[in-house]
Design a protein around this motif. Structure first.
Motif, PDB file in Angstrom:
ATOM      1  N   GLU A  68       0.756  -1.121  -0.455  1.00 26.22           N
ATOM      2  CA  GLU A  68      -0.145   0.267  -0.020  1.00 26.22           C
ATOM      3  C   GLU A  68       0.695   0.924  -0.176  1.00 26.22           C
ATOM      4  OE1 GLU A  68      -3.398   0.467   3.083  1.00 26.22           O
ATOM      5  OE2 GLU A  68      -3.088  -2.067   2.973  1.00 26.22           O
ATOM      6  N   TYR A  69       0.624   2.154  -1.311  1.00 21.26           N
ATOM      7  CA  TYR A  69       1.802   2.968  -1.628  1.00 21.26           C
ATOM      8  C   TYR A  69       1.242   4.120   0.151  1.00 21.26           C
ATOM      9  CZ  TYR A  69       4.863   6.770  -3.453  1.00 21.26           C
ATOM     10  OH  TYR A  69       5.898   7.695  -4.057  1.00 21.26           O
ATOM     11  N   ALA A  70       0.448   4.341   0.128  1.00 22.26           N
ATOM     12  CA  ALA A  70       0.681   5.550   0.982  1.00 22.26           C
ATOM     13  C   ALA A  70       1.212   4.777   2.607  1.00 22.26           C
ATOM     14  CB  ALA A  70      -1.343   5.026   1.225  1.00 22.26           C
ATOM     15  N   ARG A  71       1.591   3.303   2.767  1.00 15.93           N
ATOM     16  CA  ARG A  71       1.680   3.379   4.355  1.00 15.93           C
ATOM     17  C   ARG A  71       3.433   3.334   3.974  1.00 15.93           C
ATOM     18  NH1 ARG A  71      -0.982  -1.766   6.407  1.00 15.93           N
ATOM     19  NH2 ARG A  71      -0.312  -0.363   8.696  1.00 15.93           N
ATOM     20  N   PHE A  72       3.946   3.458   2.796  1.00  8.50           N
ATOM     21  CA  PHE A  72       5.275   3.270   2.870  1.00  8.50           C
ATOM     22  C   PHE A  72       6.429   4.824   4.134  1.00  8.50           C
ATOM     23  CE2 PHE A  72       6.141   1.429  -1.996  1.00  8.50           C
ATOM     24  CZ  PHE A  72       5.102  -0.106  -1.169  1.00  8.50           C
TER      25      PHE A  72
END
Length: 74
Positions: free
Chosen positions: A20-24
């Motif tokens: 999940e890109y937002a959690r990187f």
């Protein structure tokens, strides 16, 4: 984003939806978390995987995968 698509959808190395890109976390964000916890970031290195040779290598590119070494402040 290319690494996610490549790993999950093109090469099927990971289950689809693993990332999940937002959690990187960016290396700078991780460094700040470390400092907030009383740790002093010492170094960071990028980690790359070559699917043809099936080998990992360390380098300076921290855009996809990275490691960070910290030291506890005295």
């Amino acid at each position: 984003m290319l690494a996610i698509v490549g790993a999950e959808y093109v090469m099927n190395m990971l289950p689809k939806g693993t990332h999940e890109y937002a959690r990187f976390l960016r290396p700078s964000e991780l460094a700040q978390f470390c400092r907030d916890a009383g740790l002093e970031p010492q170094a960071s290195r990028g980690l790359s995987y070559n699917p043809l040779t099936q080998r990992y290598s360390l380098g300076s590119d921290t855009d996809v995968n990275y490691l960070m070494a910290c030291r506890r402040s005295l």
